[in-house]
Design an enzyme around this catalytic site. Structure first.
Site, PDB file in Angstrom:
ATOM      1  N   ASP A  91       0.787  -1.089   0.047  1.00 53.87           N
ATOM      2  CA  ASP A  91      -0.018  -0.098   0.001  1.00 53.87           C
ATOM      3  C   ASP A  91       0.697   1.287  -0.070  1.00 53.87           C
ATOM      4  OD1 ASP A  91      -1.116  -2.418   0.860  1.00 53.87           O
ATOM      5  OD2 ASP A  91      -2.810  -1.192   1.917  1.00 53.87           O
ATOM      6  N   HIS A  93     -10.427   0.788   0.178  1.00 42.37           N
ATOM      7  CA  HIS A  93     -10.417   2.088   0.065  1.00 42.37           C
ATOM      8  C   HIS A  93     -10.625   2.386  -1.534  1.00 42.37           C
ATOM      9  CE1 HIS A  93      -9.837   3.527   4.154  1.00 42.37           C
ATOM     10  NE2 HIS A  93      -8.908   2.676   4.516  1.00 42.37           N
TER      11      HIS A  93
HETATM   12 FE   LIG Z   1      -3.868   0.309   3.064  1.00 43.48          FE
HETATM   13 FE   LIG Z   2      -7.179  -1.534   3.037  1.00 46.43          FE
END
Ligand SMILES: [Fe+2]
Ligand SMILES: [Fe+2]
Length: 270
Positions: A8, A68
């Site tokens: 991420d 997200h």
């Molecule tokens: Fe994340």
């Molecule tokens: Fe996430």
């Protein structure tokens, strides 16, 4: 094939680490394919179309998302026109975009990338991820339609991630977890030949609480009361993820190395 997966990307610090380092790593490590999880690249919440372009231009062949996925509203349209961005297979049925895609590398090799969301400790209930990956394996068998298969399993619990690794063992080149923003130390090749790492960690500033500037999270833990918004930490980011090599005939993994470059974490790489 030589494949790099980065976890991420967190805010501006994470984006900067990608743009400043990924082009060089692509060259130095002679990478055939790069997957980057971009779900937190825009202010720590989601990914805008403009920032997706930044990650792709820096050398990502595929950008995956997560819970997200659509926090930045323009992604709802952007993903329809940019097939290199993948959202989870088991996201809402009404969501735009695709959960898997077969990519062709410059050398004509076929790499399948798919992403699924876990169910344990996640805020929203998502459909069963274990059955979600099945039809993709059926239509794109490893060593057949796909020369390599990368599964990004986006979830909180290490138990669920290890279970997914074993479920896909022998059918994927790599099963790697994302979402927790902290790398695990269990990089291994499973008995069936699938490389596994429970979590890739984040590409972000680790002088933080999972990428967020630490004062507000600390206040909430200590006092139980929110005061300010969370904002991404802005110090030097560590690029965190995993590198694998695959067998050209079978697509199975022959090597796995954890990757941590720059920033505060102990350094490692191929
Ligand atoms: Fe994340
Ligand atoms: Fe996430």
């Amino acid at each position: 094939m030589k494949i790099l997966f980065l976890g991420d990307v967190m805010g501006r610090a994470g984006r900067r680490a990608i743009t400043e380092n990924l082009p060089r790593l692509r060259e130095t490590w002679a990478l055939d394919f790069v997957v980057v999880n971009g779900e937190n690249a825009t202010s720590g919440m989601g990914l805008s179309g403009a920032h997706a372009k930044v990650l792709l231009d820096a050398g990502a062949d595929c950008v995956t998302l997560g819970d997200h996925a659509f926090d930045q509203k323009d992604m709802l349209q952007f993903i329809e026109h940019e097939p290199r961005v993948i959202r989870p297979l088991n996201f809402s049925k009404a969501s735009p975009g695709k959960g898997s895609r077969l990519f062709t590398t410059k050398n004509g090799r076929k790499v399948l990338v798919m992403q699924a969301l876990g169910q344990v400790f996640m805020k929203r209930p998502f459909d069963d991820p274990f059955s979600a990956v099945e039809p993709v394996f059926k239509t794109h068998p490893l060593g057949g339609q796909a020369d390599a298969i990368v599964v990004d399993f986006h979830c909180e619990a290490t138990s669920e991630k290890m279970a997914m690794g074993h479920w896909c063992d022998g059918r994927a080149s790599l099963v790697v977890g994302t979402h927790t923003h902290v790398p695990t130390a269990d990089a291994m090749i499973l008995p069936g030949g699938t490389a596994h790492l429970s979590d890739a960690g984040m590409c972000g500033d680790y002088n933080s609480v999972i990428g967020m500037e630490k004062h507000e999270p600390l206040r909430r833990f200590i006092t139980g009361m929110p005061k300010d918004r969370f904002t991404p930490a802005t110090g030097e980011a560590t690029l965190s993820g995993v590198y694998i090599e695959t067998d050209d005939q079978t697509g199975k993994a022959t090597r796995i190395e954890m990757v941590r470059q720059g920033g505060r974490l102990q350094q490692c790489g191929p």
